[in-house]
Design an enzyme around this catalytic site. Structure first.
Site, mmCIF file in Angstrom:
data_model
loop_
_atom_site.group_PDB
_atom_site.id
_atom_site.type_symbol
_atom_site.label_atom_id
_atom_site.label_comp_id
_atom_site.label_asym_id
_atom_site.label_seq_id
_atom_site.Cartn_x
_atom_site.Cartn_y
_atom_site.Cartn_z
ATOM 1 N N LYS A 154 41.312 38.995 76.743
ATOM 2 C CA LYS A 154 40.802 38.844 75.386
ATOM 3 C C LYS A 154 41.810 38.120 74.496
ATOM 4 O O LYS A 154 42.995 38.408 74.553
ATOM 5 C CB LYS A 154 40.558 40.263 74.849
ATOM 6 C CG LYS A 154 40.009 40.365 73.448
ATOM 7 C CD LYS A 154 39.992 41.836 72.998
ATOM 8 C CE LYS A 154 41.223 42.161 72.169
ATOM 9 N NZ LYS A 154 40.933 42.469 70.758
ATOM 10 N N LYS A 206 45.910 39.129 68.816
ATOM 11 C CA LYS A 206 47.196 38.933 68.155
ATOM 12 C C LYS A 206 48.305 39.748 68.821
ATOM 13 O O LYS A 206 49.481 39.430 68.676
ATOM 14 C CB LYS A 206 47.103 39.304 66.669
ATOM 15 C CG LYS A 206 46.323 38.320 65.828
ATOM 16 C CD LYS A 206 46.977 36.942 65.768
ATOM 17 C CE LYS A 206 48.272 36.934 64.993
ATOM 18 N NZ LYS A 206 48.103 37.052 63.567
ATOM 19 N N LYS A 225 46.627 49.501 75.091
ATOM 20 C CA LYS A 225 47.723 49.315 74.141
ATOM 21 C C LYS A 225 48.913 50.202 74.475
ATOM 22 O O LYS A 225 50.059 49.793 74.308
ATOM 23 C CB LYS A 225 47.248 49.560 72.699
ATOM 24 C CG LYS A 225 46.356 48.446 72.174
ATOM 25 C CD LYS A 225 46.173 48.499 70.668
ATOM 26 C CE LYS A 225 45.359 47.284 70.212
ATOM 27 N NZ LYS A 225 45.111 47.253 68.772
#
Ligand code: ATP
Ligand code: MG
Length: 330
Positions: free
Chosen positions: A195, A198, A112
């Site tokens: 994966k 969202k 991230k």
């Protein structure tokens, strides 16, 4: 009854199919046999910048979706993380037990933070797994239903529970992960090697989107140049992902589907899977709208959940703070 805890972020719009097949399906199933605590983790959600009005709306939407999926507020405790202050309070102590290097090894943080501008990589994103450990440990949790991507965080929760117990005396239950064997990792429809998420919305099935749109996304899912419908994640990640989704949504095994679609083309598989998903999403969306149309009822459910969660969490926190040596307030 053994205890189960899990949480989900109030993401914009709605949940995605990976959330359901990797985790939420088990949340619902485990209600039968376990004392369940389920949480909309809004504190986790602000590890990335969020618009306040949207966050509030998404939190309500998330609760409504959980109820519409079948979380039964009579049997299970459904609540919002920020309503139970103990989560943040225990998190601090667990952060202080987490090594800097240990946190830096978390692959979710690495992934991230690599996708963000540097100024958006917050300390909160870094300490996220300690907050997650606090969520779980506050409830004396035995089992945590999550998808494969949470395995490493769960392992850290176990380590922190053990570390606290050995340093300060037995306080926390050491939780086990409950990860599906078949649908633990659902992949993106446009990039079946990453994966479904969202945070990278390309080929994502969103639960509140028009089911016609879903069917279209399935039809345009990336596959390969062969013709045969066969489970082979190495060489045929796209088709394999569709088979896993199909199997997860219908309970038919992948082997059974391979046989049923022998001689058929990808188009048939995609058309049928689109219909399966539409049949699931249409009544689900109607139930979500019912919950959203009755905000007083939703508030009542969440209020009751908060009370039940606080009763357990405050006891655990009191004991943990006492063990650490914080002077009790009088
Ligand atoms: P983000 O990508 O921003 O982290 P998310 O879609 O992963 O969002 P979370 O709230 O982090 O949503 O995850 C909720 C639950 O869904 C977790 O248990 C997680 O393991 C599971 N999950 C998320 N994506 C998938 C996926 N593609 N396959 C299986 N399980 C998944
Ligand atoms: Mg996630």
């Amino acid at each position: 009854r053994p205890r189960v805890f899990s949480g989900i972020q109030p993401t914009a719009g709605s949940f995605q199919l990976g959330n359901y097949l990797g985790a939420l399906r088990n949340w619902i199933a485990l209600q039968e046999s376990h004392d369940a605590f389920y949480c909309v983790v809004d504190l986790h959600s602000v590890t990335m910048p969020k618009d306040p009005a949207e966050l509030r709306e998404n939190t309500r939407n998330a609760a409504a979706q959980l109820l519409a999926l079948g979380i039964d507020p009579e049997r299970s405790t459904l609540f919002v993380q920020s309503h139970v202050a103990e989560h943040a309070q225990l998190s601090w102590v667990l952060e202080c037990l987490t090594g800097y290097g240990e946190a830096a090894r978390m692959t979710q943080f690495k992934d991230k933070s690599a996708r963000q501008e540097d100024e958006h990589v917050s300390v909160g994103l870094f300490t996220y797994p300690a907050l997650m450990a606090a969520d779980i440990l506050l409830y004396g949790t035995d089992l945590v239903p999550v998808g494969e991507d949470q395995r490493q965080h769960l392992e850290l929760s176990r380590t922190l529970a053990q570390r606290f117990n050995s340093r300060f005396g037995r306080t926390f239950v050491v939780p086990d992960a409950h990860i599906p064997s078949d649908t633990a990792r659902i992949f993106d429809l446009q990039d079946p090697t990453s994966k479904m998420s969202k945070s990278i919305p390309s080929g994502v099935v969103e639960f509140m989107e028009d089911p016609k749109r879903t069917a279209k996304k399935i039809r345009s899912a990336v596959t390969d140049n062969e013709r045969d419908i066969r489970y082979d994640p190495e060489n045929k990640p796209g088709v394999s992902n569709l088979l896993v989704i199909y199997s997860g949504m219908t309970g038919r095994s992948v082997a059974e589907l391979e046989t049923a679609y022998e001689g058929s083309g990808y188009g048939d598989l995609k058309k049928d899977l689109g219909a399966v998903l539409a049949d699931f999403l249409t009544p689900f969306q109607a139930r979500v709208r019912e919950y959203l149309d009755d905000p007083a009822e939703l508030d009542k459910i969440l209020h009751r959940g908060t009370e039940r969660a606080r009763a357990v969490a405050s006891e655990t926190l009191r004991e943990a703070y006492d063990r650490v040596g914080f002077l009790p307030p009088v």
